[in-house]
Design an enzyme around this catalytic site. Structure first.
Site, PDB file in Angstrom:
ATOM      1  N   TYR A 146       0.840  -1.205   0.000  1.00  0.00           N
ATOM      2  CA  TYR A 146       0.000   0.000   0.000  1.00  0.00           C
ATOM      3  C   TYR A 146       0.873   1.252   0.000  1.00  0.00           C
ATOM      4  CZ  TYR A 146      -3.711   3.210   1.649  1.00  0.00           C
ATOM      5  OH  TYR A 146      -4.606   4.245   1.795  1.00  0.00           O
ATOM      6  N   GLY A 149       3.030   1.408  -3.082  1.00  0.00           N
ATOM      7  CA  GLY A 149       2.130   1.570  -4.233  1.00  0.00           C
ATOM      8  C   GLY A 149       1.672   3.014  -4.342  1.00  0.00           C
ATOM      9  N   SER A 190     -14.228   1.719  12.882  1.00  0.00           N
ATOM     10  CA  SER A 190     -15.330   0.793  12.582  1.00  0.00           C
ATOM     11  C   SER A 190     -15.287  -0.420  13.511  1.00  0.00           C
ATOM     12  CB  SER A 190     -15.275   0.362  11.117  1.00  0.00           C
ATOM     13  OG  SER A 190     -13.953   0.327  10.658  1.00  0.00           O
ATOM     14  N   GLY A 208      -1.816   0.458  23.178  1.00  0.00           N
ATOM     15  CA  GLY A 208      -2.773   1.524  22.874  1.00  0.00           C
ATOM     16  C   GLY A 208      -2.176   2.920  22.969  1.00  0.00           C
TER      17      GLY A 208
HETATM   18  P1  NAD Z   1     -12.765   2.025   0.512  1.00  0.00           P
HETATM   19  O1  NAD Z   1     -12.159   0.663   0.542  1.00  0.00           O
HETATM   20  O2  NAD Z   1     -14.098   2.211   1.149  1.00  0.00           O
HETATM   21  O3  NAD Z   1     -12.876   2.566  -0.980  1.00  0.00           O
HETATM   22  C1  NAD Z   1     -12.043   2.138  -2.025  1.00  0.00           C
HETATM   23  C2  NAD Z   1     -12.929   1.811  -3.221  1.00  0.00           C
HETATM   24  O4  NAD Z   1     -12.098   1.410  -4.313  1.00  0.00           O
HETATM   25  C3  NAD Z   1     -13.877   0.649  -2.937  1.00  0.00           C
HETATM   26  O5  NAD Z   1     -15.180   0.974  -3.384  1.00  0.00           O
HETATM   27  C4  NAD Z   1     -13.288  -0.496  -3.749  1.00  0.00           C
HETATM   28  O6  NAD Z   1     -14.263  -1.449  -4.156  1.00  0.00           O
HETATM   29  C5  NAD Z   1     -12.652   0.250  -4.909  1.00  0.00           C
HETATM   30  N1  NAD Z   1     -11.568  -0.494  -5.566  1.00  0.00           N
HETATM   31  C6  NAD Z   1     -10.541  -1.158  -4.983  1.00  0.00           C
HETATM   32  N2  NAD Z   1      -9.749  -1.704  -5.917  1.00  0.00           N
HETATM   33  C7  NAD Z   1     -10.282  -1.347  -7.125  1.00  0.00           C
HETATM   34  C8  NAD Z   1      -9.926  -1.606  -8.478  1.00  0.00           C
HETATM   35  N3  NAD Z   1      -8.840  -2.350  -8.788  1.00  0.00           N
HETATM   36  N4  NAD Z   1     -10.704  -1.102  -9.459  1.00  0.00           N
HETATM   37  C9  NAD Z   1     -11.817  -0.359  -9.177  1.00  0.00           C
HETATM   38  N5  NAD Z   1     -12.205  -0.095  -7.912  1.00  0.00           N
HETATM   39  C10 NAD Z   1     -11.437  -0.572  -6.903  1.00  0.00           C
HETATM   40  O7  NAD Z   1     -11.693   3.024   1.164  1.00  0.00           O
HETATM   41  P2  NAD Z   1     -11.766   4.596   1.424  1.00  0.00           P
HETATM   42  O8  NAD Z   1     -11.438   4.794   2.849  1.00  0.00           O
HETATM   43  O9  NAD Z   1     -13.013   5.164   0.866  1.00  0.00           O
HETATM   44  O10 NAD Z   1     -10.525   5.104   0.577  1.00  0.00           O
HETATM   45  C11 NAD Z   1     -10.677   5.802  -0.649  1.00  0.00           C
HETATM   46  C12 NAD Z   1      -9.318   6.278  -1.126  1.00  0.00           C
HETATM   47  O11 NAD Z   1      -8.779   7.200  -0.180  1.00  0.00           O
HETATM   48  C13 NAD Z   1      -8.285   5.170  -1.291  1.00  0.00           C
HETATM   49  O12 NAD Z   1      -7.505   5.410  -2.431  1.00  0.00           O
HETATM   50  C14 NAD Z   1      -7.445   5.288  -0.043  1.00  0.00           C
HETATM   51  O13 NAD Z   1      -6.139   4.812  -0.245  1.00  0.00           O
HETATM   52  C15 NAD Z   1      -7.484   6.775   0.219  1.00  0.00           C
HETATM   53  N6  NAD Z   1      -7.251   7.057   1.640  1.00  0.00           N
HETATM   54  C16 NAD Z   1      -8.234   6.835   2.567  1.00  0.00           C
HETATM   55  C17 NAD Z   1      -7.962   7.066   3.905  1.00  0.00           C
HETATM   56  C18 NAD Z   1      -9.000   6.840   4.974  1.00  0.00           C
HETATM   57  O14 NAD Z   1      -8.676   6.977   6.151  1.00  0.00           O
HETATM   58  N7  NAD Z   1     -10.236   6.545   4.663  1.00  0.00           N
HETATM   59  C19 NAD Z   1      -6.702   7.526   4.308  1.00  0.00           C
HETATM   60  C20 NAD Z   1      -5.726   7.706   3.328  1.00  0.00           C
HETATM   61  C21 NAD Z   1      -6.019   7.490   2.001  1.00  0.00           C
END
Ligand code: NAD
Ligand code: UDP
Length: 323
Positions: A146, A149, A190, A208
C-alpha cells in the site's frame, strides 16, 4: 460555471460515495466507477435514479476509455486487512490504476486528483508530518504494498505532470472516518464502534499508546473538492487531515463512553510496522486551499455511531477474512 463530466474511481467506497453525493448535489455529470472489492452498491443506491449519476463496474488495472473533464482517483483498498489480502493486486491497483487514469487525463486534457495517503510517511520520525518530510517506509514489510504503491503513484503523477503537462492534484489523506465505513474493514473506528454496539470485547492492539489523528469524512471531502476546484496551478502534495491527535486507548475509551457500552478492552498483538504516531501538519492546506477541518472527534463519532446503529450487519459481505 458549466457542468463538468467527473469520473470518481472507487466511487462506491466509503470516501468515494460521499464525494459522488456532493458532486451530484452540485449538478455535475458524475460517473462512479468501482469493482466493488471493498464496497457495495448500497453506498450509492440513493444516487442511482438521478439523471446526472452513472455507475460502472470496472477494475482500474484495466484500461479506461471515457471522455471527462475531471478525475478523482480513489480506487484502492485502504484498510490494512483489505490491502494485505492480495498485496500484489493492491500494488497493481495503485500503479496501473494511476497509469490508466493519467493516460486518460492526458488524452482528454482532464484534471486528475490522486487520493494519496499519510502512509507515504511510514512510521514517521518527524512529528507532526509536513509535506516536505520524505518518510520512513519499510519497503519490504506487510504495509509496503500500500505505502510503496501509493508512493509510486505519486511519482507517476508528478512525472506525467512534468513530462506531459497533465494537470494533477495530489492529496495526502490522514485517517478518515464516518458513515459508510465498511463494518468489517478492520479499521480502528469501525472495529471499536461495531464491537461496542454488539457487546464484544474492544480489541486494542499493543498497549494503545500509538496515536492517530481522525478526520470526519465531510471535512475531508470539502478539502478534496477544494483542491480539485482551485484555479491556480497547485499540484500539491497537500496534507488533508485533522490535527487533533489521540492515543488509540483514548479512542477506545471515548467509543465506550459514547455508546454506553459494557464492552471490555482486551489487548492484542501490535501488527508489524504499525506507525507509532501520526498527525498532519496542515499549514499548507490552510494557506493554499483555505481549508481546515471543523468536526471534532466526539461529534464525528456520534454521527458515525448513529450510522452503525442504523445498518444491519447481515447486509454486508466481509470483503476478506481479515477483519
Ligand atoms: P474504501 O475501501 O471504502 O474505498 C475504495 C474503493 O475502491 C472501494 O469501493 C473499492 O471497491 C474500490 N476499488 C478497490 N480496488 C479497485 C480496483 N482495482 N478497481 C476499481 N475499484 C477498486 O476506502 P476509502 O477509505 O473510501 O478510501 C478511498 C481512497 O482514499 C483510497 O484510495 C485510499 O487509499 C485513500 N485514503 C483513505 C484514507 C482513509 O482513512 N479513509 C486515508 C488515506 C487514504
Ligand atoms: N487498531 C486497534 N484495534 C483494532 C484495529 C486497529 O488497536 O481493532 C489500531 C492499529 O494497530 C493502529 C490504529 O488502531 O495502531 C489505526 O489502525 P487502522 O487500521 O484504522 O489504520 P492505520 O494503522 O492504517 O492508520
Amino acid at each position: 460555471m458549466s457542468v463538468k463530466r467527473v469520473l470518481v474511481t472507487g466511487g462506491a467506497g466509503f470516501v468515494g460515495s460521499h464525494l459522488c453525493e456532493r458532486l451530484v448535489e452540485r449538478g455535475e455529470d458524475v460517473i462512479c466507477l468501482d469493482n466493488f472489492f471493498t464496497s457495495q452498491k448500497s453506498n450509492v443506491v440513493h444516487l442511482l435514479g438521478k439523471p446526472n449519476f452513472e455507475l460502472i463496474r470496472h477494475d482500474v488495472t484495466h484500461a479506461l476509455w471515457l471522455e471527462v473533464d475531471q478525475i478523482y482517483n480513489l480506487a484502492c483498498p485502504a484498510a490494512p486487512g483489505h490491502y494485505q489480502y492480495n498485496p500484489i493486486k493492491t500494488m497493481k491497483t495503485s500503479v496501473m490504476g494511476a497509469i490508466n487514469v493519467l493516460g486518460m487525463a492526458k488524452r482528454c486534457r482532464a484534471r486528475v486528483l490522486q487520493a494519496s495517503t499519510s502512509e507515504v510517511y511510514g512510521d514517521p520520525e518527524v512529528h507532526p508530518q509536513p509535506e516536505s518530510y520524505r518518510g520512513n517506509v519499510n519497503p519490504i514489510g506487510p504495509r509496503a504494498c500500500y505505502d510503496e504503491g501509493k508512493r509510486a503513484a505519486e511519482t507517476l503523477f508528478f512525472d506525467y505532470h512534468r513530462a506531459n503537462g497533465v494537470d494533477i492534484r495530489v492529496v495526502r489523506i490522514f485517517n478518515t472516518y464516518g458513515p459508510r465505513m465498511h463494518p468489517f474493514d478492520g479499521r480502528v473506528v469501525s472495529n471499536f464502534i461495531r464491537q461496542a454496539l454488539h457487546g464484544q470485547d474492544i480489541t486494542l492492539f499493543g498497549d494503545g499508546s500509538q496515536t492517530r489523528s481522525f478526520c470526519y469524512v465531510d471535512d475531508l471531502v470539502n478539502g478534496i473538492m477544494r483542491h480539485m476546484d482551485l484555479d491556480e496551478n497547485f499540484p500539491g502534495p497537500v496534507n488533508l487531515g485533522n490535527p487533533g491527535e489521540f492515543t488509540i486507548r483514548q479512542l477506545a475509551e471515548l467509543v465506550i463512553e459514547l455508546t454506553g457500552s459494557a464492552s471490555k478492552i482486551v489487548h492484542r498483538e501490535l501488527p508489524a510496522d504499525d506507525p507509532k504516531q501520526r498527525r498532519p501538519d496542515i499549514t499548507l492546506a490552510k494557506e493554499r486551499l483555505g481549508w481546515s477541518p471543523t468536526v471534532e472527534l466526539r461529534e464525528g463519532l456520534e454521527r458515525t455511531i448513529r450510522y452503525f446503529k442504523s445498518v444491519r450487519l447481515e447486509d454486508f459481505r466481509a470483503p476478506t477474512p481479515n477483519h
